[in-house]
Design a protein around this motif. Structure first.
Motif, PDB file in Angstrom:
ATOM      1  N   VAL A   3       0.943  -1.244  -0.140  1.00  0.00           N
ATOM      2  CA  VAL A   3      -0.016   0.298   0.018  1.00  0.00           C
ATOM      3  C   VAL A   3       0.870   1.304  -0.124  1.00  0.00           C
ATOM      4  O   VAL A   3       1.804   1.260   0.902  1.00  0.00           O
ATOM      5  CB  VAL A   3      -1.209  -0.131   1.355  1.00  0.00           C
ATOM      6  N   LEU A   4       0.710   2.111  -1.121  1.00  0.00           N
ATOM      7  CA  LEU A   4       1.423   3.360  -1.103  1.00  0.00           C
ATOM      8  C   LEU A   4       0.795   4.300  -0.507  1.00  0.00           C
ATOM      9  O   LEU A   4      -0.509   4.368  -0.676  1.00  0.00           O
ATOM     10  CB  LEU A   4       1.589   3.811  -2.554  1.00  0.00           C
ATOM     11  N   ARG A  22      -1.402  -3.372  10.126  1.00  0.00           N
ATOM     12  CA  ARG A  22      -0.428  -4.611   9.316  1.00  0.00           C
ATOM     13  C   ARG A  22      -1.525  -5.316   8.666  1.00  0.00           C
ATOM     14  O   ARG A  22      -1.242  -5.795   7.607  1.00  0.00           O
ATOM     15  CB  ARG A  22       0.241  -5.473  10.503  1.00  0.00           C
ATOM     16  N   ARG A  23      -2.732  -5.194   9.223  1.00  0.00           N
ATOM     17  CA  ARG A  23      -4.014  -6.011   8.186  1.00  0.00           C
ATOM     18  C   ARG A  23      -4.947  -5.551   8.549  1.00  0.00           C
ATOM     19  O   ARG A  23      -5.748  -5.582   9.821  1.00  0.00           O
ATOM     20  CB  ARG A  23      -3.836  -7.412   8.747  1.00  0.00           C
ATOM     21  N   VAL A  31      -0.144  -6.175   5.338  1.00  0.00           N
ATOM     22  CA  VAL A  31       0.061  -4.958   4.494  1.00  0.00           C
ATOM     23  C   VAL A  31       1.492  -4.547   4.569  1.00  0.00           C
ATOM     24  O   VAL A  31       2.006  -4.587   5.845  1.00  0.00           O
ATOM     25  CB  VAL A  31      -0.695  -3.898   4.731  1.00  0.00           C
ATOM     26  N   GLU A  32       2.282  -4.151   3.438  1.00  0.00           N
ATOM     27  CA  GLU A  32       3.610  -3.497   3.643  1.00  0.00           C
ATOM     28  C   GLU A  32       3.071  -2.336   3.186  1.00  0.00           C
ATOM     29  O   GLU A  32       2.870  -2.033   1.941  1.00  0.00           O
ATOM     30  CB  GLU A  32       4.664  -3.982   2.718  1.00  0.00           C
ATOM     31  N   ASP A  47       4.062   2.992 -11.551  1.00  0.00           N
ATOM     32  CA  ASP A  47       4.592   2.251 -12.908  1.00  0.00           C
ATOM     33  C   ASP A  47       5.201   1.008 -12.684  1.00  0.00           C
ATOM     34  O   ASP A  47       5.116   0.227 -13.695  1.00  0.00           O
ATOM     35  CB  ASP A  47       5.726   3.455 -13.566  1.00  0.00           C
ATOM     36  N   SER A  48       5.862   0.897 -11.445  1.00  0.00           N
ATOM     37  CA  SER A  48       6.764  -0.415 -11.201  1.00  0.00           C
ATOM     38  C   SER A  48       5.839  -1.605 -11.389  1.00  0.00           C
ATOM     39  O   SER A  48       6.161  -2.797 -11.404  1.00  0.00           O
ATOM     40  CB  SER A  48       7.506  -0.263  -9.995  1.00  0.00           C
ATOM     41  N   GLY A  49       4.336  -1.527 -10.785  1.00  0.00           N
ATOM     42  CA  GLY A  49       3.612  -2.619 -11.095  1.00  0.00           C
ATOM     43  C   GLY A  49       3.540  -3.267  -9.569  1.00  0.00           C
ATOM     44  O   GLY A  49       2.934  -4.238  -9.483  1.00  0.00           O
ATOM     45  N   ASP A  50       4.373  -2.785  -8.592  1.00  0.00           N
ATOM     46  CA  ASP A  50       4.498  -3.484  -7.382  1.00  0.00           C
ATOM     47  C   ASP A  50       3.440  -2.723  -6.316  1.00  0.00           C
ATOM     48  O   ASP A  50       3.598  -3.149  -5.214  1.00  0.00           O
ATOM     49  CB  ASP A  50       5.817  -3.192  -6.882  1.00  0.00           C
TER      50      ASP A  50
END
Length: 134
Positions: A3-4, A22-23, A31-32, A47-50
């Motif tokens: 999650v950004l 965390r969840r 979640v990171e 754009d990285s798709g991550d």
């Protein structure tokens, strides 16, 4: 899931991070959180798709989350769901213009933010067809 969290305000990023935890719900993966404070960093990460879900601060300076969301929806292939934080409930029409997938008004209600993030995570999981980390 990654999650950004985008805001130029470290305090806002911290509130979002703590609310999501965390969840954010029992039926979604851990979640990171990936934090960033600039528009170029947001676009690069998307754009990285991550990134699986993005939380953007509509009040960020100099590039507000609404404009960043609109740019991402126009330019990023397979753009993840975007949650937009708005300062006033009346800003929801601008959030619609930005094509954000969800909107949460500030001040941040941790329960509402966690539930909304979990909903977007479920949406992303249904689109990618994976849910093996729950």
């Amino acid at each position: 899931m990654r999650v950004l969290v985008y805001s130029d305000d470290a305090g806002t990023r911290e509130k979002v991070r703590l609310a999501i935890g965390r969840r954010p719900a029992a039926d979604v993966p851990l979640v990171e959180i990936v934090e960033c404070a600039t528009q170029p960093a947001v676009i690069k990460l998307l754009d990285s798709g991550d990134i699986d879900v993005a939380v953007l601060d509509g009040e960020a300076v100099p590039a507000g989350g609404m404009g960043v969301a609109r740019q991402a929806k126009d330019e990023v292939h397979n753009c993840p769901p975007i949650l937009l934080l708005v300062a006033r409930r009346d800003d929801r029409w601008l959030a619609n213009w930005s094509r954000a997938d969800a909107v949460v008004a500030q001040p941040i209600d941790p329960v509402v933010l966690a539930e909304t993030t979990a909903d977007l995570m479920r949406r992303r999981l249904s689109l990618t067809g994976t849910n093996d980390s729950v």
